[in-house]
Enzyme design. Structure first.
Site, short mmCIF file in Angstrom:
data_model
loop_
_atom_site.label_atom_id
_atom_site.label_comp_id
_atom_site.label_asym_id
_atom_site.label_seq_id
_atom_site.Cartn_x
_atom_site.Cartn_y
_atom_site.Cartn_z
N ASN A 11 5.72 12.55 -88.31
CA ASN A 11 4.76 10.97 -87.31
C ASN A 11 3.56 12.17 -87.11
O ASN A 11 3.01 11.76 -85.77
CB ASN A 11 5.74 10.86 -85.95
CG ASN A 11 6.02 12.34 -84.66
OD1 ASN A 11 5.92 12.81 -85.28
ND2 ASN A 11 5.77 12.19 -83.57
N ASP A 53 6.93 16.90 -90.96
CA ASP A 53 6.79 15.54 -89.81
C ASP A 53 6.55 14.95 -90.47
O ASP A 53 5.68 14.63 -90.89
CB ASP A 53 5.38 16.67 -89.34
CG ASP A 53 5.03 16.51 -87.93
OD1 ASP A 53 5.42 15.19 -87.89
OD2 ASP A 53 3.74 16.12 -87.81
N ASP A 77 10.55 17.06 -87.58
CA ASP A 77 11.39 16.19 -86.21
C ASP A 77 12.54 15.38 -87.15
O ASP A 77 12.82 15.87 -88.63
CB ASP A 77 10.80 14.35 -86.19
CG ASP A 77 9.79 14.30 -87.60
OD1 ASP A 77 10.08 13.87 -87.94
OD2 ASP A 77 8.18 14.14 -86.86
N ASP A 124 2.37 15.11 -85.83
CA ASP A 124 2.27 15.69 -85.00
C ASP A 124 1.84 17.25 -85.16
O ASP A 124 1.93 17.96 -83.60
CB ASP A 124 3.25 15.62 -83.37
CG ASP A 124 4.48 15.44 -83.36
OD1 ASP A 124 4.75 15.99 -84.58
OD2 ASP A 124 4.84 15.26 -82.38
N ASP A 138 26.20 29.99 -82.01
CA ASP A 138 24.73 30.84 -81.09
C ASP A 138 25.37 31.68 -80.93
O ASP A 138 26.34 31.68 -79.42
CB ASP A 138 23.91 30.21 -80.40
CG ASP A 138 22.94 30.93 -80.41
OD1 ASP A 138 21.62 31.36 -80.80
OD2 ASP A 138 22.46 30.99 -79.04
N GLU A 155 27.30 32.96 -85.67
CA GLU A 155 25.84 34.12 -85.48
C GLU A 155 26.78 35.44 -84.96
O GLU A 155 27.06 35.51 -84.18
CB GLU A 155 25.37 33.97 -84.92
CG GLU A 155 24.17 34.55 -84.73
CD GLU A 155 23.31 35.32 -83.72
OE1 GLU A 155 21.89 35.47 -83.98
OE2 GLU A 155 23.36 34.18 -82.87
C1 GLC Z 1 20.41 33.22 -81.85
C2 GLC Z 1 19.42 32.73 -82.44
C3 GLC Z 1 18.15 33.11 -81.59
C4 GLC Z 1 17.89 33.10 -80.43
C5 GLC Z 1 19.14 33.69 -79.29
C6 GLC Z 1 18.97 33.52 -78.11
O1 GLC Z 1 20.44 35.01 -82.04
O2 GLC Z 1 19.61 32.76 -83.25
O3 GLC Z 1 16.89 32.27 -82.71
O4 GLC Z 1 16.48 33.47 -80.34
O5 GLC Z 1 20.47 33.56 -79.89
O6 GLC Z 1 19.65 32.26 -77.96
CA CA Z 2 6.67 14.91 -85.15
#
Ligand code: GLC
Ligand code: CA
Length: 579
Positions: free
Chosen positions: A60, A58, A66, A62, A237, A297
């Protein structure tokens, strides 16, 4: 096809398991020169490292990580010895699913910085010999994406057909029985137009309609946009769920209910449809034009399904992750041996993962609560020496552990909110990176967005760098060894002593343009000392004379002249065979 996907996000929460490690003596020489070999695609020799941007560093203050935070730590990653970072989504997002609900694919969420910060990160990474992989979320957008806002506005809107809209089966009933991975029906009625939209995941994550050519074009252009910003590829994903049966047939039911109380079913009609492969081929063609890699994935039930993701002509995903490997939920030499053999039988380039932002950390899954550090080294000794490309998860190199919420009101992950208490969600594995033993583990001066586990005082970068026996030092030595070893990078996998239930033993054997090399890897996955008599490999090589390269226990001598190996409980022995 039955897939793990229907409960993929939940399965790891059910895994109870535990186990761990100890000391390390003989070191390997680390060389600054990074291994480069033009004949082999770069990603085959690379080690990837997943960064969950909210939790890495992090800058900044918060309480949320980032991009500038990541940039400030690239030197650490270079010294650790990884070659590429995969950054989980950092695009503008309402953060319902912490970035996996994207509202603009071609920008950076202000909480993480902006595109200029990204370009700076990319440039600095280049300087440090690191490539940057972005997370591409093709299955769904956020319900706040302008495409969906327009789509839901009327049945005749320009973007109506960019998502999956249908009438109910009968009034008041969704179009079919499909359920969401986050619990409940996968269909939500939108009162404005009185039709249902489809979401495999959370209600706020409507699925894109990949049968619409305009969606394809827009999404392919997104990948081009990031290639122009210098990214070296994407982690794709949820690629299993891009397409749905056009007739929307009901899925066949199985016995019982899942942890959300929904009927168990086989996701026959909304998961792993053959059409997925068409899209993957197209994404791959664009990747090839950019010397880029696609990481999938890919949740699969069997090795044939996983093999399909590579493409018949190796023209789909170069690196589909083998999640079947992560279903080995106990530290068992026999079970891992079996899973490795299965992966090897595919005759493809394996991709090994032991943790990520969706599963309980390997430290907890395999640790026994007493020897976790030793066990963490055993796990590293395995997935970083197998044939293939490993993907690490941030903090794995420290022995970071899960910090699961204790009370429902503390849960941030939507999966944990709907699944509580059976499924506590994924917050536990997403806690801030542990940089130092100082306040908030050196992650932030503000209150971190998720609580850091107490073990940060011992398991952090600063402390572990000064402890020669630490998990971190073991990773560094192992990664350096891997980088310089033709056998570990390219050698064949030859299993040895296959009937031993406690010790996983194999050789990586290289014969090619470079100097031939044989590396022996012995991993004691049991809590007792083990003495093994090494098999002689079928090619007649004898393993008697060995030079120890890396062990997780003190060795008296680095030279061995017999075929017996004596292993401490939960330990690693890596040696070069001398001929
Ligand atoms: C994939 C991601 C997971 C997310 C899901 C929906 O499985 O790794 O974190 O919740 O997709 O986007
Ligand atoms: Ca930050």
């Amino acid at each position: 096809m039955v897939t793990l996907l229907s409960n993929k996000l939940c399965m790891f929460r059910r895994i109870v398991g535990s186990i761990a490690l100890a000391a390390l003596t003989s070191a390997v020489q680390s060389q600054e020169v990074r291994h480069k070999d033009a004949a082999v695609p770069w990603w085959k020799h690379a080690v990837f490292y997943e960064i969950y941007p909210r939790s890495f560093a992090d800058s900044n203050h918060d309480g949320i990580g980032d991009l500038n935070g990541i940039t400030s730590k690239l030197g650490y990653l270079h010294d650790l010895g990884v070659d590429a970072i995969w950054i989980s989504p950092c695009y503008p997002s309402p953060q319902k699913d912490f970035g996996y609900d994207v509202s603009n694919y071609e920008s950076i969420d202000p909480m993480y910085g902006n595109l200029t910060d990204f370009d700076h990160l990319e440039k600095t990474a280049h300087r440090d010999d690191l490539r940057v992989i972005m997370d591409f979320v093709p299955n769904h957008t956020s319900d706040q994406h302008p495409w969906f806002i327009d789509s839901r506005s009327s049945t005749t809107s320009v973007h109506r057909d960019w998502y999956i809209w249908r009438n109910g089966k009968v009034p008041g009933q969704p179009p079919n029985n499909w359920i969401s991975d986050f619990g409940g029906s996968a269909w939500t009625l939108d009162p404005k137009t009185n039709q249902y939209y489809y979401h495999y995941f959370e209600v706020a994550q409507p699925d894109l309609n990949w049968r619409n050519p305009a969606v394809k074009k827009a999404m392919f252009d997104v990948t081009r946009f990031w290639y122009q910003h210098g990214v070296a590829g994407f982690r794709l994903d949820a690629v299993d769920t891009l397409f749905e049966d056009p007739k929307l047939r009901d899925n066949p039911l199985k016995d019982g209910t899942n942890e959300f109380g929904d009927h168990e079913m086989i996701n026959k009609y909304n998961d792993n449809l053959p059409e997925n492969h068409q899209v993957l081929k197209q994404l791959r063609a664009i990747a090839d034009q950019n010397d880029a890699v696609l990481i999938g994935e890919t949740w699969t039930d069997n090795i044939n399904q996983l093999k399909e993701y590579y493409g018949k002509k190796n023209d789909e995903i170069q690196m589909p992750m083998d999640f079947m490997f992560t279903t080995v939920n106990q530290l068992s030499a026999s079970k891992f041996r079996e899973q490795i053999a299965l992966q090897e039988s595919a005759k493809e380039w394996p991709v090994y993962v032991i943790s990520n932002h969706d599963m309980e950390r390997s430290y907890n899954r395999y640790g026994d609560g007493k020897h976790n550090d030793q066990i963490a080294k055993v796990m590293a000794g395995m997935y970083l020496t197998l044939r293939g490309t490993p993907i690490m998860y941030y903090g794995e190199e420290l022995g970071m552990e899960n910090n699961d919420p204790k009370r429902k009101e503390d849960v941030k992950d939507p999966l944990g909110i709907s699944g509580w208490p059976e499924n506590k969600g994924r917050d536990g594995e997403r806690t801030p990176m542990q940089w130092a033993s100082t306040k908030n583990a050196g992650f932030t001066e503000a209150t971190p967005w998720l609580p850091i586990p107490p073990s940060y005082t011992t398991h952090n970068v600063q402390s572990e760098l000064s402890d020669p026996q630490s998990v971190l030092q073991f990773y560094k030595k192992l990664l350096a060894l891997r980088r310089e070893s033709p056998a570990l990078l390219d050698g064949r996998y030859i299993p040895l002593n296959q009937n031993n239930p406690s010790v996983l033993t194999y050789m990586r054997s290289y014969q090619g343009d470079k100097k031939a090399e044989d590396i022996l890897v012995v991993l004691n996955m049991s809590g007792s000392s083990q003495s093994i008599q090494l098999d002689q490999p079928s090619d007649g090589k004898h393993l008697t004379q060995r030079l120890s390269l890396l062990t997780s226990f003190p060795t008296e001598s680095t030279q061995k002249y017999d075929d017996a190996v004596v292993m401490d409980p939960y330990s690693v022995y890596i040696a070069k065979v001398v001929r």
